[in-house]
Design an enzyme around this catalytic site. Sequence first.
Site, PDB file in Angstrom:
ATOM      1  N   GLU A 150       0.835  -1.211   0.000  1.00 16.26           N
ATOM      2  CA  GLU A 150       0.000   0.000   0.000  1.00 16.26           C
ATOM      3  C   GLU A 150       0.869   1.260   0.000  1.00 16.26           C
ATOM      4  OE1 GLU A 150      -2.132  -0.452   3.688  1.00 16.26           O
ATOM      5  OE2 GLU A 150      -3.354  -2.102   2.954  1.00 16.26           O
ATOM      6  N   PRO A 151       1.659   1.498  -1.047  1.00 16.54           N
ATOM      7  CA  PRO A 151       2.509   2.690  -1.033  1.00 16.54           C
ATOM      8  C   PRO A 151       1.699   3.957  -1.274  1.00 16.54           C
ATOM      9  CG  PRO A 151       2.631   1.657  -3.184  1.00 16.54           C
ATOM     10  CD  PRO A 151       1.739   0.765  -2.335  1.00 16.54           C
ATOM     11  N   GLY A 152       2.078   5.028  -0.605  1.00 13.49           N
ATOM     12  CA  GLY A 152       1.410   6.305  -0.823  1.00 13.49           C
ATOM     13  C   GLY A 152       2.453   7.371  -1.120  1.00 13.49           C
ATOM     14  N   ARG A 153       3.169   7.767  -0.066  1.00 10.58           N
ATOM     15  CA  ARG A 153       4.147   8.853  -0.163  1.00 10.58           C
ATOM     16  C   ARG A 153       5.182   8.624  -1.262  1.00 10.58           C
ATOM     17  NH1 ARG A 153       5.590  11.812   4.474  1.00 10.58           N
ATOM     18  NH2 ARG A 153       4.767  10.077   5.692  1.00 10.58           N
ATOM     19  N   ARG A 193       2.209  19.946   6.997  1.00  9.53           N
ATOM     20  CA  ARG A 193       3.288  19.069   7.472  1.00  9.53           C
ATOM     21  C   ARG A 193       4.346  19.792   8.316  1.00  9.53           C
ATOM     22  NH1 ARG A 193       6.354  16.214   5.113  1.00  9.53           N
ATOM     23  NH2 ARG A 193       5.997  14.313   6.295  1.00  9.53           N
ATOM     24  N   TYR A 201       4.398  18.195  11.981  1.00  6.39           N
ATOM     25  CA  TYR A 201       5.499  17.244  12.279  1.00  6.39           C
ATOM     26  C   TYR A 201       6.860  17.930  12.277  1.00  6.39           C
ATOM     27  CZ  TYR A 201       1.841  14.486   9.902  1.00  6.39           C
ATOM     28  OH  TYR A 201       0.652  13.954   9.476  1.00  6.39           O
ATOM     29  N   CYS A 222      -3.350  32.943  11.261  1.00  6.82           N
ATOM     30  CA  CYS A 222      -3.105  33.536  12.577  1.00  6.82           C
ATOM     31  C   CYS A 222      -2.713  32.471  13.591  1.00  6.82           C
ATOM     32  CB  CYS A 222      -4.343  34.296  13.021  1.00  6.82           C
ATOM     33  SG  CYS A 222      -4.695  35.603  11.859  1.00  6.82           S
ATOM     34  N   GLU A 223      -1.566  31.896  13.401  1.00 12.56           N
ATOM     35  CA  GLU A 223      -1.010  30.882  14.306  1.00 12.56           C
ATOM     36  C   GLU A 223       0.502  30.982  14.168  1.00 12.56           C
ATOM     37  OE1 GLU A 223      -2.585  28.135  15.942  1.00 12.56           O
ATOM     38  OE2 GLU A 223      -4.603  28.345  15.119  1.00 12.56           O
ATOM     39  N   TYR A 247       0.351  13.951   1.118  1.00 16.60           N
ATOM     40  CA  TYR A 247      -0.086  14.545   2.383  1.00 16.60           C
ATOM     41  C   TYR A 247       0.039  16.072   2.338  1.00 16.60           C
ATOM     42  CZ  TYR A 247       0.480   9.648   3.502  1.00 16.60           C
ATOM     43  OH  TYR A 247       0.397   8.272   3.465  1.00 16.60           O
TER      44      TYR A 247
HETATM   45  N1  LLP Z   1      -1.434   1.819   4.614  1.00 18.65           N
HETATM   46  C1  LLP Z   1      -1.907   2.250   5.795  1.00 18.65           C
HETATM   47  C2  LLP Z   1      -2.763   1.369   6.586  1.00 18.65           C
HETATM   48  C3  LLP Z   1      -1.579   3.548   6.271  1.00 18.65           C
HETATM   49  O1  LLP Z   1      -2.048   3.958   7.438  1.00 18.65           O
HETATM   50  C4  LLP Z   1      -0.764   4.383   5.476  1.00 18.65           C
HETATM   51  C5  LLP Z   1      -0.418   5.731   5.924  1.00 18.65           C
HETATM   52  C6  LLP Z   1      -0.292   3.888   4.235  1.00 18.65           C
HETATM   53  C7  LLP Z   1      -0.642   2.600   3.837  1.00 18.65           C
HETATM   54  C8  LLP Z   1       0.582   4.693   3.320  1.00 18.65           C
HETATM   55  O2  LLP Z   1       1.790   4.969   3.896  1.00 18.65           O
HETATM   56  P1  LLP Z   1       2.967   5.669   3.072  1.00 18.65           P
HETATM   57  O3  LLP Z   1       3.420   4.698   2.008  1.00 18.65           O
HETATM   58  O4  LLP Z   1       2.428   6.903   2.497  1.00 18.65           O
HETATM   59  O5  LLP Z   1       4.014   5.921   4.097  1.00 18.65           O
HETATM   60  N2  LLP Z   1       0.288  12.616   7.190  1.00 18.65           N
HETATM   61  C9  LLP Z   1       1.571  11.974   7.440  1.00 18.65           C
HETATM   62  C10 LLP Z   1       1.594  10.530   6.984  1.00 18.65           C
HETATM   63  C11 LLP Z   1       0.501   9.688   7.591  1.00 18.65           C
HETATM   64  C12 LLP Z   1       0.486   8.291   7.057  1.00 18.65           C
HETATM   65  C13 LLP Z   1      -0.744   7.577   7.477  1.00 18.65           C
HETATM   66  N3  LLP Z   1      -0.853   6.239   6.998  1.00 18.65           N
HETATM   67  C14 LLP Z   1       2.663  12.799   6.783  1.00 18.65           C
HETATM   68  O6  LLP Z   1       2.366  13.832   6.192  1.00 18.65           O
HETATM   69  O7  LLP Z   1       3.828  12.466   6.907  1.00 18.65           O
END
Ligand code: LLP
Length: 418
Positions: A273-276, A312, A316, A342-343, A371
Amino acid sequence: MNDFIFKDNELYCEDVPVKNIASEAGTPFYLYSLATLRRHFKVFDESSKVLNSLVCYSVKANSNIAVLNFLFKMGWGADIVSGGELFRAIKAGVDVNKVVYSGVGKTEGEIEFAIKSNILMFNVESIPEVFLIDKVAGRLGKKAKISFRINPNVDPKTHPYISTGLKKNKFGINIKHAIPAYETAAGLSSIDIAGLDCHIGSQLTEISPFNDAVAIVKELLDKIMSKGFNIRYLDLGGGLGITYENEMPPHPSTYMNSIKNILKDYGGTVIFEPGRLIAGNAGIFITKIIYNKDTGSKNFIIVDGGMNDLIRPALYEAYHEIVPVIKRVGPRIKADIVGPICESADFLGKDRVLSPVSEGDLLAVFSAGAYGFSMSSNYNSRPRSAEVLVDKDKFHIIRQRETYEDLIGKETVPDHNI
Ligand code: LLP
């Protein structure tokens, strides 16, 4: 290879000068490169083929339907965490048989929507959740495929807000309770036990926490399968990090090859499940300088994009490289780059050294494709920004900037008794 490049000191996205997009779209806006998305897709897809795998892109990272549509057309599925994400994925043309649904708080309505949509599988995060899925599936006369998300108690060595696989986190099922969880689910008539799932965190820059987690999960997998459960899917989540500053995250093929060793005797499908990794460095955020403000003790560059657009840094203390879209020669300046909100937490970068800039200049905030927009808000009643996708020498506005009317469109004023 990079698709955000300087030619004669001017930033281009692929073949399009960023300033041309700004003149048409206004500022601020998110800017994505299709060539980068395609390259990231290819690298991950090819690397994952060393295993019998299914890639389900994590919609939360960047959920614009144009981005989703591209990845779904290329053959990937979706990892979703809400009914809204399922709706987006369907609208973007996902193959529902490639949708996995994670998240600790799925509601009855969301579960019903997902079952009716015939998604592949629920990644279940608690016992009460599996009872609710069983009840809803029973009512609909269907069987719901599930896996349990196991919390392996491994430290992912990332920011605490994006660690999910420690026992103090709300996610998944304590590994000690895993086998009883499978046994409980086996007694539910509308549940089809299909998988085992784990996701330990995001922005991991080392391989060892992945290896530790996969080894723990594999041991559990063997135990569960020896009890007669048919675990056809092993979902290993997302989490591979990217370079924001000088991090050196493992290449997807290093990651795949190392877990391939651990999983060599597993015959099922491995889900990722890649996202970032896919969207992060495929996008930048463009904002315009409104004022240069010298308080006597500090320089502030005040821009028209704030924490409501890119949270972000505030949330973080994340680092995003920031550079002027047109690099000028002259003495460099040091300043905090801050938004209009205003923060005091409303900053995009602190103590940054930039080539000289003036009011009206554009700044590019790098590595903002994941994100970024998906975490944006209307705080301070600021319309959310536009999103633009470049494909070679063309650009498409894939989300219009919101208007003031959009801000109040869902609101009503009752008759006040004064
Ligand atoms: N699968 C699950 C169950 C997850 O909770 C997440 C991310 C992913 C896959 C995807 O993860 P990735 O490959 O993107 O690392 N908002 C934060 C990141 C929160 C990630 C939440 N879960 C940021 O901006 O760094």
